[in-house]
Structures are given as structure tokens and as C-alpha cells.
Design an enzyme around this catalytic site. Structure first.
Site, PDB file in Angstrom:
ATOM      1  N   THR A 193     -10.034   4.755  11.164  1.00  0.00           N
ATOM      2  CA  THR A 193      -9.324   3.465  10.648  1.00  0.00           C
ATOM      3  C   THR A 193      -9.709   2.344  11.805  1.00  0.00           C
ATOM      4  O   THR A 193      -9.864   2.434  12.918  1.00  0.00           O
ATOM      5  CB  THR A 193      -7.745   3.462  10.804  1.00  0.00           C
ATOM      6  OG1 THR A 193      -7.467   4.569   9.967  1.00  0.00           O
ATOM      7  CG2 THR A 193      -6.964   2.293  10.584  1.00  0.00           C
ATOM      8  N   ARG A 221      -0.839   9.268  -1.638  1.00  0.00           N
ATOM      9  CA  ARG A 221      -0.350   9.366  -0.146  1.00  0.00           C
ATOM     10  C   ARG A 221      -0.624   8.238   0.520  1.00  0.00           C
ATOM     11  O   ARG A 221      -1.655   7.702   0.347  1.00  0.00           O
ATOM     12  CB  ARG A 221      -1.171  10.511   0.400  1.00  0.00           C
ATOM     13  CG  ARG A 221      -0.989  10.770   2.071  1.00  0.00           C
ATOM     14  CD  ARG A 221      -2.019  10.084   2.731  1.00  0.00           C
ATOM     15  NE  ARG A 221      -1.764  10.306   4.103  1.00  0.00           N
ATOM     16  CZ  ARG A 221      -2.388   9.615   5.361  1.00  0.00           C
ATOM     17  NH1 ARG A 221      -3.246   8.615   5.162  1.00  0.00           N
ATOM     18  NH2 ARG A 221      -2.173  10.167   6.664  1.00  0.00           N
ATOM     19  N   VAL A 222       0.252   7.806   1.418  1.00  0.00           N
ATOM     20  CA  VAL A 222       0.191   6.414   2.132  1.00  0.00           C
ATOM     21  C   VAL A 222       0.223   6.704   3.532  1.00  0.00           C
ATOM     22  O   VAL A 222       1.189   7.432   4.019  1.00  0.00           O
ATOM     23  CB  VAL A 222       1.254   5.474   1.827  1.00  0.00           C
ATOM     24  CG1 VAL A 222       1.246   4.130   2.719  1.00  0.00           C
ATOM     25  CG2 VAL A 222       0.977   4.903   0.272  1.00  0.00           C
ATOM     26  N   GLY A 223      -0.591   6.504   4.231  1.00  0.00           N
ATOM     27  CA  GLY A 223      -0.557   6.888   5.670  1.00  0.00           C
ATOM     28  C   GLY A 223       0.354   5.733   6.589  1.00  0.00           C
ATOM     29  O   GLY A 223       0.957   4.744   6.298  1.00  0.00           O
ATOM     30  N   ASP A 224      -0.173   5.752   8.030  1.00  0.00           N
ATOM     31  CA  ASP A 224       0.425   4.605   8.861  1.00  0.00           C
ATOM     32  C   ASP A 224      -0.015   3.301   8.769  1.00  0.00           C
ATOM     33  O   ASP A 224       0.709   2.417   9.205  1.00  0.00           O
ATOM     34  CB  ASP A 224       0.388   5.120  10.211  1.00  0.00           C
ATOM     35  CG  ASP A 224      -1.004   5.372  10.766  1.00  0.00           C
ATOM     36  OD1 ASP A 224      -1.691   5.993  10.117  1.00  0.00           O
ATOM     37  OD2 ASP A 224      -1.309   4.792  11.685  1.00  0.00           O
ATOM     38  N   GLY A 245      -5.684   7.903  13.514  1.00  0.00           N
ATOM     39  CA  GLY A 245      -5.776   9.360  13.538  1.00  0.00           C
ATOM     40  C   GLY A 245      -4.699   9.924  12.216  1.00  0.00           C
ATOM     41  O   GLY A 245      -4.601   9.223  11.274  1.00  0.00           O
ATOM     42  N   GLY A 247      -1.871   9.828  10.143  1.00  0.00           N
ATOM     43  CA  GLY A 247      -0.993   8.889  10.077  1.00  0.00           C
ATOM     44  C   GLY A 247       0.737   9.248   9.929  1.00  0.00           C
ATOM     45  O   GLY A 247       1.470   8.706  10.470  1.00  0.00           O
TER      46      GLY A 247
HETATM   47  N1  ASP Z   1      -4.391   6.774  10.131  1.00  0.00           N
HETATM   48  C1  ASP Z   1      -5.034   6.720   8.944  1.00  0.00           C
HETATM   49  C2  ASP Z   1      -4.203   7.318   8.145  1.00  0.00           C
HETATM   50  O1  ASP Z   1      -3.472   8.141   8.254  1.00  0.00           O
HETATM   51  C3  ASP Z   1      -6.463   7.520   9.140  1.00  0.00           C
HETATM   52  C4  ASP Z   1      -7.031   7.501  10.427  1.00  0.00           C
HETATM   53  O2  ASP Z   1      -6.988   6.674  11.170  1.00  0.00           O
HETATM   54  O3  ASP Z   1      -7.792   8.200  10.598  1.00  0.00           O
HETATM   55  O4  ASP Z   1      -4.290   7.044   6.858  1.00  0.00           O
END
Ligand code: ASP
Length: 337
Positions: A193, A221-224, A245, A247
Site C-alpha cells: 500500500t 473485503r475492506v482492509g485498513d 501489511g 490490514g
Molecule cells: N493494508 C492493505 C490491506 O490490508 C494491504 C497492504 O498494505 O499490503 O488491504
């Protein structure tokens, strides 16, 4: 006796302060006041994104304008399988984008699961500036973007579609540490990201976070990254933090908010990032061995710190003195786990 105790207390306090500043100088080369501003970003593609942001910052632009420009660079100019229009899709072959933007006064906007709009960060900024809301998702976010004049077009690239077909052959979803990136930067299986933080010449902070999320995630799905407090948090009184990383771990720990709150309590940016990573490990010791979490922070003076669960996390720094510095963060488990 009372006076002597106070004197010893003062000695101990100043010795502690000296030890702390000595350690910092070594661990965090971007210390001190960032005259003229500074911008930092996650991963190696942060170098290019920083330069786009720096054009604004060095011309006297605001931190907010700078981070939007930097994020747009990562979303558009770079064909990156983890951010923006060249991102890898979800398990149903649909490319969905997440982004958030925030300034140090607490103004913020975000979009999640946005399809077919190339610059989610700019839509997030419009949500912040032109709606009474903080976050729009899915179809509603797309409708808003189109109404605001953003072009709607199919974004999935032939390369991403090919990668999706190849993934369907094995159809495994294992959001693990992205060890591949260490060996083959830009490898299609990576999930990264762009998290960007900036301080402008007036000492005002802003941050942006943009991603196509984890490749092959469940549809919906929604991440951080679009969640204020998880993937991004900014407060002019203290500093700012962002994350990359897996999320789910950031959401579980309200991680970027946590890093900023730890800085508020007196931790340096690196100490705050490290403590937040330790929290991730404490919550899920076994899981933390096989997934990556990375934090990047800047305080209100421009001092920078980062920390990751595993080795391999790099971040880019740009200011008046240096335009393309890439630094490796320390980590709990190192490269070998
Ligand atoms: N943090 C992002 C997510 O979980 C992905 C990433 O940073 O690799 O969507």
C-alpha cells in the site's frame, strides 16, 4: 534529604533523555526539525510518490495537497499491481480500490471497495470536502465520484486479469508475509500500500493511504487503508502514522491511532511504531509469525520512525536535503522468519 532526592531525580531524568536522544540519532536519521517540510512513504515506490509530493511541498503547497499528489502518482503513473489502476483484483476478478486522506485538524475522507475510478485518493478528498460524511463505499462511492466528474472506466489490466486466471488454478488465499518482494520487487503476488505522511513548512501535517487491497481477497473485503485510525491517523498536536501489511491486524489494534497516541504519551516515532508492533504480536503471537505488518510515523517536528513485524519493509524519505532516500526499517522477527 528532600533536596538531594530531587537532585538525583533530575540527574536520572536528564541521563534518560540523553540516552534516548543518542539512541534515536542512530536509529532514526530523520531527526530534528524538518525545515521546509518533509514527506515519507511506504515501500520502494514511495521514492517516486515522494518526489511528486515534494514538488508541491517545496513550492510552498500544503501537506494535504502534497499527499494527494503523491498518492495520485502511485495510483496512476506507476503501473503497480498493489495500488490503483494496475492493481490485482479480488477472488471474483473484480478490482476494488480503497483510500483515505486526513489532515492534522481531524478533517478526513475515505472510499472503500470503489470500482472503475482511477484516483480513489481524490474521491476520498472530495468526500472530506464536499460531503457531511467521512466514508463512502462501493456503488455509492462510485456514484458520488461520477457525479463529481471523475471518469468511469474499466481499470483491470490484461496483466492483472492474467494473474487472476493463474491464481484461480491454485485458488489459495494466504495473506502471509510478502517475502517475494524482498527477492523480486514488483512481483505480482505482493500486497503493498502507499501510505504517505507529510509535514509542510508551516508545521502542518497530512497523510494519505491508497491501495487495491490484498490481491485475491473476498469480494467486499475492506482492509485498513480506508479506515481512519487503522491505516492512517494524523493529529497536528502530535504527529501522524500509516500502515501497510495485512490490514485485519491494523483494524484489530486501531493501529495508526495507537501509534499517534503512543507518540502523544512521549514515545518517539520509532518507539511508538515498535510498541504498536509488539501489541500486534501479543494479541496473536502465532499468526504474527507468518504475516507482515509495517508502521511508519512522523512527529510534529518532522522526526521519522518505522517498525515492522518482519524484515523487508522499506520506506522513502524526501526533504530539502535529500530527495530519494530509501531506508530499511527494523523488525521483530528479521528476515529469517
Ligand atoms: N493494508 C492493505 C490491506 O490490508 C494491504 C497492504 O498494505 O499490503 O488491504
Amino acid at each position: 534529604m528532600k533536596g538531594r532526592r530531587r537532585f538525583l531525580g533530575q540527574m536520572a531524568a536528564s541521563a534518560g533523555a540523553m540516552a534516548m536522544s543518542g539512541k534515536l540519532a542512530a536509529a532514526s536519521p530523520e531527526g530534528g526539525i524538518a525545515q521546509g517540510g518533509r514527506v515519507v512513504s511506504t515501500w520502494d515506490f514511495g521514492v517516486g510518490a515522494n518526489q511528486a509530493a515534494w514538488k508541491r511541498l517545496s513550492a510552498g503547497g500544503s501537506a494535504l495537497d502534497a499527499v494527494e499528489q503523491g498518492a495520485r502518482w502511485a495510483e496512476g503513473d506507476l503501473c503497480n499491481p498493489t495500488v490503483g489502476r494496475c492493481g490485482n483484483p479480488d477472488r471474483d476478478g473484480v478490482l476494488t480500490l480503497d483510500a483515505s486522506i486526513m489532515d492534522g485538524d481531524g478533517r478526513c475522507g475515505a472510499v472503500a471497495a470503489l470500482e472503475d475510478i482511477a484516483h480513489p485518493i481524490s474521491v476520498a478528498r472530495r468526500v472530506m470536502e464536499d460531503t457531511p460524511h467521512v466514508m463512502l463505499v462501493g456503488e455509492g462511492a462510485q456514484q458520488f465520484a461520477v457525479a463529481q466528474g471523475f471518469e468511469k472506466r474499466r481499470l483491470l489490466t490484461p496483466e492483472a486479469e492474467k494473474a487472476w486466471h493463474a491464481w484461480r488454478e491454485r485458488a489459495e488465499y494466504r495473506p502471509q508475509i510478502n517475502a517475494e518482494r524482498r527477492l523480486r520487487p514488483g512481483d505480482k503476488d505482493n500486497h503493498d500500500t502507499l501510505g504517505m505522511l507529510a509535514i509542510d513548512r508551516n508545521g502542518r501535517l497530512a497523510g494519505a493511504c491508497t491501495t487495491s487491497g490484498m490481491a485475491w481477497k473476498m469480494h467486499g473485503r475492506v482492509g485498513d487503508s480506508p479506515i481512519i485510525g487503522a491505516g492512517l491517523y494524523v493529529d497536528n498536536e502530535v504527529g501522524a502514522a500509516t500502515a501497510s501489511g495485512v490490514g485485519e491486524e491494523m483494524i484489530r489494534n486501531a493501529a495508526s491511532f495507537l501509534v499517534v497516541e503512543l507518540m502523544r504519551q512521549g514515545r518517539t516515532p520509532m518507539e511508538a511504531c515498535r510498541e504498536a508492533i509488539e501489541r500486534v504480536v501479543r494479541k496473536r503471537p502465532e499468526a504474527s509469525k507468518s504475516l507482515q505488518v509495517c508502521f511508519l510515523a512522523i512527529d510534529k517536528h518532522g522526526e521519522v520512525g518505522a517498525f515492522a513485524l518482519h524484515g523487508g519493509f522499506v520506506y522513502a524519505v524526501c526533504d530539502a536535503a535529500k530527495q530519494d532516500v530509501l531506508r530499511a526499517s527494523d523488525s521483530i522477527y528479521g528476515e529469517g522468519a
